[in-house]
Enzyme design. Structure first.
Site, PDB file in Angstrom:
ATOM      1  N   LYS A  13       0.835  -1.206   0.000  1.00  0.00           N
ATOM      2  CA  LYS A  13       0.000   0.000   0.000  1.00  0.00           C
ATOM      3  C   LYS A  13       0.873   1.261   0.000  1.00  0.00           C
ATOM      4  O   LYS A  13       0.670   2.171  -0.804  1.00  0.00           O
ATOM      5  CB  LYS A  13      -0.944   0.006   1.221  1.00  0.00           C
ATOM      6  CG  LYS A  13      -1.911  -1.172   1.273  1.00  0.00           C
ATOM      7  CD  LYS A  13      -2.874  -1.093   2.433  1.00  0.00           C
ATOM      8  CE  LYS A  13      -2.221  -1.199   3.798  1.00  0.00           C
ATOM      9  NZ  LYS A  13      -1.573  -2.490   4.077  1.00  0.00           N
ATOM     10  N   ARG A  88     -10.310   0.285   8.209  1.00  0.00           N
ATOM     11  CA  ARG A  88      -9.832  -1.066   8.481  1.00  0.00           C
ATOM     12  C   ARG A  88     -10.877  -1.892   9.204  1.00  0.00           C
ATOM     13  O   ARG A  88     -10.624  -3.052   9.533  1.00  0.00           O
ATOM     14  CB  ARG A  88      -8.609  -0.986   9.381  1.00  0.00           C
ATOM     15  CG  ARG A  88      -7.297  -1.249   8.696  1.00  0.00           C
ATOM     16  CD  ARG A  88      -6.242  -0.998   9.746  1.00  0.00           C
ATOM     17  NE  ARG A  88      -5.048  -1.730   9.509  1.00  0.00           N
ATOM     18  CZ  ARG A  88      -3.968  -1.186   8.954  1.00  0.00           C
ATOM     19  NH1 ARG A  88      -3.971   0.047   8.516  1.00  0.00           N
ATOM     20  NH2 ARG A  88      -2.890  -1.899   8.828  1.00  0.00           N
ATOM     21  N   ARG A 127      11.499  -6.004   4.895  1.00  0.00           N
ATOM     22  CA  ARG A 127      11.402  -4.544   4.707  1.00  0.00           C
ATOM     23  C   ARG A 127      12.462  -3.783   5.502  1.00  0.00           C
ATOM     24  O   ARG A 127      12.715  -4.061   6.658  1.00  0.00           O
ATOM     25  CB  ARG A 127      10.010  -4.064   5.132  1.00  0.00           C
ATOM     26  CG  ARG A 127       9.904  -2.547   5.171  1.00  0.00           C
ATOM     27  CD  ARG A 127       8.500  -2.056   5.255  1.00  0.00           C
ATOM     28  NE  ARG A 127       7.692  -2.782   6.220  1.00  0.00           N
ATOM     29  CZ  ARG A 127       6.370  -2.706   6.248  1.00  0.00           C
ATOM     30  NH1 ARG A 127       5.727  -1.967   5.376  1.00  0.00           N
ATOM     31  NH2 ARG A 127       5.690  -3.387   7.138  1.00  0.00           N
ATOM     32  N   ARG A 160      11.109  -1.788  10.808  1.00  0.00           N
ATOM     33  CA  ARG A 160       9.964  -1.322  11.602  1.00  0.00           C
ATOM     34  C   ARG A 160       9.768  -2.252  12.801  1.00  0.00           C
ATOM     35  O   ARG A 160       9.874  -3.468  12.661  1.00  0.00           O
ATOM     36  CB  ARG A 160       8.713  -1.318  10.712  1.00  0.00           C
ATOM     37  CG  ARG A 160       8.056   0.044  10.681  1.00  0.00           C
ATOM     38  CD  ARG A 160       7.019   0.124   9.622  1.00  0.00           C
ATOM     39  NE  ARG A 160       5.804  -0.640   9.941  1.00  0.00           N
ATOM     40  CZ  ARG A 160       4.720  -0.625   9.190  1.00  0.00           C
ATOM     41  NH1 ARG A 160       4.686   0.097   8.085  1.00  0.00           N
ATOM     42  NH2 ARG A 160       3.662  -1.324   9.507  1.00  0.00           N
ATOM     43  N   ARG A 171      -0.975  -9.051  13.076  1.00  0.00           N
ATOM     44  CA  ARG A 171      -1.482  -8.111  12.067  1.00  0.00           C
ATOM     45  C   ARG A 171      -2.289  -8.860  11.010  1.00  0.00           C
ATOM     46  O   ARG A 171      -3.321  -8.385  10.526  1.00  0.00           O
ATOM     47  CB  ARG A 171      -0.309  -7.355  11.426  1.00  0.00           C
ATOM     48  CG  ARG A 171       0.270  -6.296  12.368  1.00  0.00           C
ATOM     49  CD  ARG A 171       1.686  -5.921  12.018  1.00  0.00           C
ATOM     50  NE  ARG A 171       1.819  -5.243  10.750  1.00  0.00           N
ATOM     51  CZ  ARG A 171       2.973  -5.123  10.094  1.00  0.00           C
ATOM     52  NH1 ARG A 171       4.082  -5.655  10.588  1.00  0.00           N
ATOM     53  NH2 ARG A 171       3.017  -4.473   8.964  1.00  0.00           N
TER      54      ARG A 171
END
Ligand code: AP5
Ligand code: MG
Length: 217
Positions: A13, A88, A127, A160, A171
């Site tokens: 996203k 969400r 990431r 992160r 998540r």
């Protein structure tokens, strides 16, 4: 252009938001980025939401809706916006509908990035983000030229804090239980634009802009 980017955690996203906001010149509103910036500054909101982000759980709807409603009344959102990571939950989606109705606005489209679970897990685990300019890299798909250093501004890369195995699992559970029902919600409204998020980032962007050109402009 009043757009929503929907998709599981790690689906791309944020990566697509950078491209879309450059092309269509609309502000990028990421609730995750807003929360992280408050946590860094140790503001009252930051302290309130930190535990939720650390555990990979959703921040309560009242808090999240208030932030987005305020943001959407700012002058740069008058002609359009891109919401990344909001709504969400069904409650957030309904609150957004009501808020936009009051402002006399309507959504243009909801882009749904379709990506398999094993792919998103790899994307989140790999990431790395630049501490200077925020550029995003990936150890599996898009490595920096020098390990741990940003190609663009030479600053250090970081991981992160919610990209850990346990938090990623939470998540994904939150996505499946609370966010995935939004696919049906927006599909029934005729707003859903499904996009194959398994392609390269540039190919995904081509699919997004092609779909927006064809059906929604
Ligand atoms: P948020 O920051 O929104 O995180 P998320 O939804 O988990 O999504 P990510 O930001 O992890 O992934 P992304 O889809 O942006 O992917 P990216 O482009 O970075 O939310 C964080 C937390 O805040 C939540 O857990 C919750 O606690 C709270 N929160 C936020 N919004 C909320 C709300 N509305 N209500 C309640 N709580 C809320 O890409 C990932 C990686 O993959 C990168 O390394 C990238 O380089 C790579 N990549 C991207 N695209 C591709 C591609 N096509 N091919 C190969 N690699 C790719
Ligand atoms: Mg993101």
């Amino acid at each position: 252009m009043k757009l929503i980017l929907l998709g599981p955690p790690g689906s791309g996203k944020g990566t697509q938001a950078v491209r879309i906001t450059q092309k269509y010149r609309v502000p990028h509103i990421s609730t995750g980025d807003i929360f992280r910036s408050h946590i860094r500054r140790e503001s009252a909101l930051g302290l309130e939401v930190k535990n939720y982000l650390d555990q990979g759980l959703l921040v309560p709807d009242e808090v999240t809706v208030r932030i987005v409603e305020n943001r959407l009344t700012e002058p740069d959102c008058q002609d359009g916006f891109l919401l990344d990571g909001f709504p969400r939950t069904l409650m957030q989606a309904k609150a957004l509908d009501e808020g936009l109705q009051k402002l006399g606005k309507a959504l243009t489209a909801v882009i749904n990035l379709e990506v398999r679970n094993d792919t998103v897990i790899k994307r989140m685990a790999g990431r790395q983000i630049c501490s200077g300019c925020g550029e995003t890299y990936n150890l599996y798909f898009n490595k920096p030229q020098t390990e741990g250093i940003c190609d663009k501004c030479n600053r250090a890369l970081y991981t992160r804090s919610d990209d850990t195995e346990e938090t990623i699992a939470n998540r994904l559970r939150a996505y499946a239980g609370q966010t995935a029902p939004l696919i049906g919600y927006y599909s029934r409204k005729g707003l859903l634009v499904p996009v194959n998020g398994e392609q390269s980032a540039d190919e995904v962007f081509n699919s997004v802009s092609g779909a927006l050109k064809l059906g929604f402009l």
